[in-house]
Design an enzyme around this catalytic site. Structure first.
Site, PDB file in Angstrom:
ATOM      1  N   LYS A 118       0.894  -1.227  -0.134  1.00 13.09           N
ATOM      2  CA  LYS A 118      -0.017   0.094  -0.213  1.00 13.09           C
ATOM      3  C   LYS A 118       0.722   1.179   0.038  1.00 13.09           C
ATOM      4  O   LYS A 118       1.912   1.223   0.393  1.00 13.09           O
ATOM      5  CB  LYS A 118      -0.882   0.031   1.341  1.00 13.09           C
ATOM      6  CG  LYS A 118      -2.043   1.014   1.371  1.00 13.09           C
ATOM      7  CD  LYS A 118      -3.074   0.239   0.389  1.00 13.09           C
ATOM      8  CE  LYS A 118      -4.500   1.053   0.577  1.00 13.09           C
ATOM      9  NZ  LYS A 118      -5.728  -0.096  -0.095  1.00 13.09           N
TER      10      LYS A 118
HETATM   11  N1  GLU Z   1      -7.159   0.251  -3.370  1.00  9.38           N
HETATM   12  C1  GLU Z   1      -7.884  -0.940  -3.845  1.00  9.38           C
HETATM   13  C2  GLU Z   1      -7.886  -1.952  -2.752  1.00  9.38           C
HETATM   14  O1  GLU Z   1      -7.838  -1.479  -1.509  1.00  9.38           O
HETATM   15  C3  GLU Z   1      -7.483  -1.732  -5.065  1.00  9.38           C
HETATM   16  C4  GLU Z   1      -5.906  -2.346  -5.038  1.00  9.38           C
HETATM   17  C5  GLU Z   1      -5.591  -2.635  -6.351  1.00  9.38           C
HETATM   18  O2  GLU Z   1      -6.158  -2.795  -7.529  1.00  9.38           O
HETATM   19  O3  GLU Z   1      -4.333  -3.079  -6.362  1.00  9.38           O
HETATM   20  O4  GLU Z   1      -8.305  -3.179  -2.751  1.00  9.38           O
END
Ligand code: GLU
Length: 431
Positions: A118
């Site tokens: 993240k």
């Molecule tokens: N931000 C989204 C999540 O928390 C998508 C993450 C992604 O597609 O890599 O799942």
């Protein structure tokens, strides 16, 4: 006066930050219950790596501001690190690290060959110009060039970021490499290799899990079923669109401007157009107003928190009256709130975040696969495959929950951790 809020969270000991300790304690419980190998446990409790980047931005007024950005890579045993990047005023290293861990579980739970990561920058993107956002995104990306890549770590949109942000990241990364690298991000515009259905995917996925839960609880979805949604951003909007399409009444909605209710059902298209035109729902003529908390505690059959973290506190959980709670947001429930939900699990059926909101990363995976093959699918194919994966994961968690008599959130995490642990044991420890 600083135009962007600077992050004051400088404590390097982010493992003590409350969001992080919450996911870590949850992991410890899961590890205990599944009698996880101690050597695996110590490795999974902490992220593999965490980067802190001080990002300088030349603002429109020519003054240079420095904001704090992060990228945390939790685990890549199953495949490249994967996870969104969020721009929000309260982002800190601990929160980003907690969500990186949740991404590892989310990808494993969905059976995707991806790890968990993240990123985030501590800013309020609504107070920045397009040029400032572009400069900040490009500088943040250039600092991360050696850490990300299509086989290494693949960012995606999250709160406060969108396909434009991904396009800037892709372009900056490609400039550094000297050739176009579309696969470095997902959630990109269609014109540069994005996938059809990616924007809608998280909200749609939430709706698919709600449909499965309703089937299990023998609630026929239709006009008699009311839905309350906290948050009218990307996730909340598309969950509302899908659920209203299959006949449910969206009786409550909220966004930054407050809560809105209409017992007859809010016209979602009207609300979307209004929010687009006015920036938010303030003054929306199709509903009466209520408080944002009223939306979570509404007397609705289905409640979907699709805003920010830590919304379902102990007090909120005690007052909730829904039958199905589908966590569209990441980490919307505090540990104290979760304790109450666990005690009330026979009244409120919880679809935990790593299951309910996994549609986004699932279609991110499809985007990555389509890009690698240079062969693109129709939106019908994307949605069909998404429904297949969401349904399968839901049924696996449900079966585990029923057979082992564990709370849905714990069931989801036990399944996920087991997949990661099995792969770690197979790979062994280097050196
Ligand atoms: N931000 C989204 C999540 O928390 C998508 C993450 C992604 O597609 O890599 O799942």
């Amino acid at each position: 006066m600083a135009r962007t809020k600077l992050c004051t969270y400088m404590d390097m000991d982010f493992l003590k930050e409350p969001h992080y300790t919450a996911v870590q304690e949850q992991f410890d419980e899961v590890a205990e219950l599944m009698k996880l190998d101690q050597n695996i446990r110590v490795r999974l409790r902490v992220p593999d790596r965490a980067f802190i980047i001080h990002v300088p931005i030349r603002m429109e007024d020519n003054i240079v501001r420095v904001v704090q950005g992060f990228r945390v890579q939790h685990n890549d045993t199953l495949g490249p690190f994967k996870g969104g990047i969020r721009y929000a005023p309260d982002v800190n290293l601990g929160e980003v690290a907690s969500m990186a861990m949740l991404m590892t579980w989310k990808c494993a739970l969905m059976g995707l060959p991806l790890g968990g990561a993240k990123g985030g920058i501590c800013v309020d993107p609504t107070k920045m110009s397009r040029l400032e956002l572009q400069r900040m995104t490009r500088r943040y990306t250039s600092e991360l060039v050696s850490m990300i890549g299509p086989n290494q770590d693949i960012p995606a949109p999250d709160m406060g970021t969108n396909e434009q942000t991904m396009a800037w990241i892709m372009d900056t990364y490609s400039q550094a490499k000297g050739y176009a690298v579309h696969g470095v991000v997902t959630g990109k515009p269609i014109s540069i290799g994005g996938s059809l259905g990616r924007t809608e995917a998280t909200g749609r996925g939430v709706a698919y899990t709600v449909m499965e839960a309703a089937k299990y609880l023998e609630i026929p979805l239709g006009d008699a079923v009311s839905v309350a949604i906290q948050g009218f951003g990307n996730v909340g909007t598309h969950a509302a669109v899908k659920l209203s399409k299959i006949g449910c009444r969206i009786t409550h909605l909220s966004d930054v401007s407050g809560g809105y209710l209409n017992p007859k059902g809010i016209d979602i298209e009207l609300a979307m157009n209004y929010a687009k035109e006015h920036g938010n729902l303030k003054g929306f003529p199709g509903a009466d107003t209520c408080s944002q908390i009223d939306v979570l505690t509404a007397n609705a059959d289905i409640v979907i928190p699709a805003a920010t973290a830590s919304q379902i506190t102990k007090e909120v959980a005690e007052k909730m009256r829904c039958r199905i709670l589908a966590e569209g947001a990441n980490n919307p429930t505090t540990p104290e709130g979760d304790q109450i939900l666990r005690e009330r699990q026979n009244e409120i059926f919880v679809i935990p975040d790593i299951l309910a909101n996994a549609g986004g990363v699932t279609v991110s995976y499809f985007e990555w696969v389509q890009g690698l093959q240079n062969f693109f699918w129709s939106s019908k194919e994307v949605n069909r495959e998404l429904a297949k994966i969401m349904t399968k994961a839901f049924q696996e968690v449900l079966t585990f929950h029923k057979e082992r008599k564990v709370y849905m959130r714990i069931a989801a995490q036990m399944l996920a951790v087991n997949r990661v642990a099995t792969a770690m044991l197979a790979r062994g420890l280097y050196p």
